[in-house]
Design a protein around this motif. Structure first.
Motif, PDB file in Angstrom:
ATOM      1  N   THR A   2       0.844  -1.187   0.000  1.00 59.47           N
ATOM      2  CA  THR A   2       0.000   0.000   0.000  1.00 59.47           C
ATOM      3  C   THR A   2       0.882   1.239   0.000  1.00 59.47           C
ATOM      4  O   THR A   2       1.851   1.308   0.740  1.00 59.47           O
ATOM      5  CB  THR A   2      -0.874   0.024   1.266  1.00 59.47           C
ATOM      6  OG1 THR A   2      -1.594  -1.186   1.344  1.00 59.47           O
ATOM      7  CG2 THR A   2      -1.824   1.169   1.240  1.00 59.47           C
ATOM      8  N   LYS A   3       0.498   2.223  -0.820  1.00 61.38           N
ATOM      9  CA  LYS A   3       1.232   3.480  -0.779  1.00 61.38           C
ATOM     10  C   LYS A   3       0.332   4.622  -1.227  1.00 61.38           C
ATOM     11  O   LYS A   3      -0.473   4.460  -2.145  1.00 61.38           O
ATOM     12  CB  LYS A   3       2.495   3.422  -1.628  1.00 61.38           C
ATOM     13  CG  LYS A   3       2.251   3.294  -3.098  1.00 61.38           C
ATOM     14  CD  LYS A   3       3.566   3.300  -3.838  1.00 61.38           C
ATOM     15  CE  LYS A   3       3.307   3.292  -5.332  1.00 61.38           C
ATOM     16  NZ  LYS A   3       4.501   3.454  -6.101  1.00 61.38           N
ATOM     17  N   GLU A   5      -0.507   8.128  -3.051  1.00 58.96           N
ATOM     18  CA  GLU A   5      -0.001   8.861  -4.205  1.00 58.96           C
ATOM     19  C   GLU A   5      -0.983   9.943  -4.599  1.00 58.96           C
ATOM     20  O   GLU A   5      -2.091   9.981  -4.104  1.00 58.96           O
ATOM     21  CB  GLU A   5       0.222   8.011  -5.452  1.00 58.96           C
ATOM     22  CG  GLU A   5       0.205   6.591  -5.373  1.00 58.96           C
ATOM     23  CD  GLU A   5       0.486   5.898  -6.707  1.00 58.96           C
ATOM     24  OE1 GLU A   5       0.429   6.481  -7.780  1.00 58.96           O
ATOM     25  OE2 GLU A   5       0.747   4.720  -6.622  1.00 58.96           O
ATOM     26  N   ILE A   7      -2.773  11.170  -7.999  1.00 61.11           N
ATOM     27  CA  ILE A   7      -3.042  10.838  -9.394  1.00 61.11           C
ATOM     28  C   ILE A   7      -4.025  11.861  -9.931  1.00 61.11           C
ATOM     29  O   ILE A   7      -5.140  11.980  -9.415  1.00 61.11           O
ATOM     30  CB  ILE A   7      -3.617   9.408  -9.523  1.00 61.11           C
ATOM     31  CG1 ILE A   7      -2.631   8.391  -8.950  1.00 61.11           C
ATOM     32  CG2 ILE A   7      -3.951   9.089 -10.975  1.00 61.11           C
ATOM     33  CD1 ILE A   7      -3.166   6.987  -8.868  1.00 61.11           C
ATOM     34  N   CYS A  12      -4.798   9.547  -3.453  1.00 60.59           N
ATOM     35  CA  CYS A  12      -5.318   8.186  -3.533  1.00 60.59           C
ATOM     36  C   CYS A  12      -4.409   7.235  -2.768  1.00 60.59           C
ATOM     37  O   CYS A  12      -3.277   7.559  -2.442  1.00 60.59           O
ATOM     38  CB  CYS A  12      -5.371   7.714  -4.986  1.00 60.59           C
ATOM     39  SG  CYS A  12      -6.349   8.716  -6.073  1.00 60.59           S
ATOM     40  N   THR A  14      -2.926   3.474  -3.421  1.00 60.10           N
ATOM     41  CA  THR A  14      -2.778   2.446  -4.435  1.00 60.10           C
ATOM     42  C   THR A  14      -2.387   1.148  -3.743  1.00 60.10           C
ATOM     43  O   THR A  14      -1.441   1.115  -2.959  1.00 60.10           O
ATOM     44  CB  THR A  14      -1.690   2.834  -5.455  1.00 60.10           C
ATOM     45  OG1 THR A  14      -2.013   4.104  -6.003  1.00 60.10           O
ATOM     46  CG2 THR A  14      -1.608   1.826  -6.571  1.00 60.10           C
ATOM     47  N   THR A  16      -2.259  -3.380  -4.254  1.00 63.46           N
ATOM     48  CA  THR A  16      -2.290  -4.507  -5.176  1.00 63.46           C
ATOM     49  C   THR A  16      -3.060  -5.633  -4.508  1.00 63.46           C
ATOM     50  O   THR A  16      -2.700  -6.087  -3.420  1.00 63.46           O
ATOM     51  CB  THR A  16      -0.859  -4.968  -5.517  1.00 63.46           C
ATOM     52  OG1 THR A  16      -0.138  -3.859  -6.053  1.00 63.46           O
ATOM     53  CG2 THR A  16      -0.889  -6.085  -6.538  1.00 63.46           C
ATOM     54  N   LYS A  21      -3.861  -3.918  -9.679  1.00 63.70           N
ATOM     55  CA  LYS A  21      -3.680  -2.610  -9.070  1.00 63.70           C
ATOM     56  C   LYS A  21      -5.055  -1.987  -8.806  1.00 63.70           C
ATOM     57  O   LYS A  21      -5.895  -1.901  -9.699  1.00 63.70           O
ATOM     58  CB  LYS A  21      -2.872  -1.710  -9.997  1.00 63.70           C
ATOM     59  CG  LYS A  21      -2.546  -0.374  -9.417  1.00 63.70           C
ATOM     60  CD  LYS A  21      -1.690   0.427 -10.395  1.00 63.70           C
ATOM     61  CE  LYS A  21      -1.385   1.792  -9.844  1.00 63.70           C
ATOM     62  NZ  LYS A  21      -0.559   2.576 -10.769  1.00 63.70           N
ATOM     63  N   ILE A  23      -6.984   1.428  -7.119  1.00 66.68           N
ATOM     64  CA  ILE A  23      -6.808   2.803  -6.680  1.00 66.68           C
ATOM     65  C   ILE A  23      -8.034   3.214  -5.880  1.00 66.68           C
ATOM     66  O   ILE A  23      -9.164   3.127  -6.361  1.00 66.68           O
ATOM     67  CB  ILE A  23      -6.610   3.740  -7.888  1.00 66.68           C
ATOM     68  CG1 ILE A  23      -5.367   3.314  -8.674  1.00 66.68           C
ATOM     69  CG2 ILE A  23      -6.490   5.180  -7.423  1.00 66.68           C
ATOM     70  CD1 ILE A  23      -5.200   4.047  -9.969  1.00 66.68           C
ATOM     71  N   SER A  25      -9.821   6.265  -3.775  1.00 62.75           N
ATOM     72  CA  SER A  25      -9.824   7.701  -3.507  1.00 62.75           C
ATOM     73  C   SER A  25     -10.888   8.022  -2.460  1.00 62.75           C
ATOM     74  O   SER A  25     -11.774   7.215  -2.177  1.00 62.75           O
ATOM     75  CB  SER A  25     -10.115   8.486  -4.789  1.00 62.75           C
ATOM     76  OG  SER A  25     -11.432   8.244  -5.213  1.00 62.75           O
TER      77      SER A  25
END
Length: 102
Positions: A2-3, A5, A7, A12, A14, A16, A21, A23, A25
């Motif tokens: 998890t990280k 970012e 976009i 958001c 992101t 996996t 993937k 995303i 928000s």
């Protein structure tokens, strides 16, 4: 993994999931949970609004003398609801009798 970012100028998270993937928000969370609020709605209240809310719940106590709100000033049903909320969002193990306004 998890990280966080940004976009297209939107914050958001992101992640996996099963090699896909995903995303997430803030707007997506609001939509899925059907919160019914808007992005620009206030997320915090000032002290006077909080005290007015407690007065509306039938709180008996003097806000001028003390800087905290004690659960025992509310009716039994409101005490239970506040207990459940406090237990759900607090990270501490005890001391749920008061709401500190400082």
């Amino acid at each position: 993994m998890t990280k966080p970012e940004v976009i297209e100028r939107v914050r958001c998270i992101t992640v996996t999931v099963r090699n896909n993937k995903v995303i997430i928000s803030e707007e997506r969370i609001r939509t899925v949970l059907k919160l019914g609020d808007k992005h620009d709605d206030p997320i915090s209240l000032n002290k006077d609004d909080i005290l007015d809310g407690f007065r509306g719940m039938g709180y008996v106590g003097d806000f001028r003398q003390k800087k905290d709100i004690k659960r025992n000033g509310l009716t039994r049903d409101w005490r239970f609801i506040l207990h459940v909320i406090a237990m759900s969002i607090a990270h501490r193990k005890g001391g749920y009798d008061g709401l500190n306004l400082v």
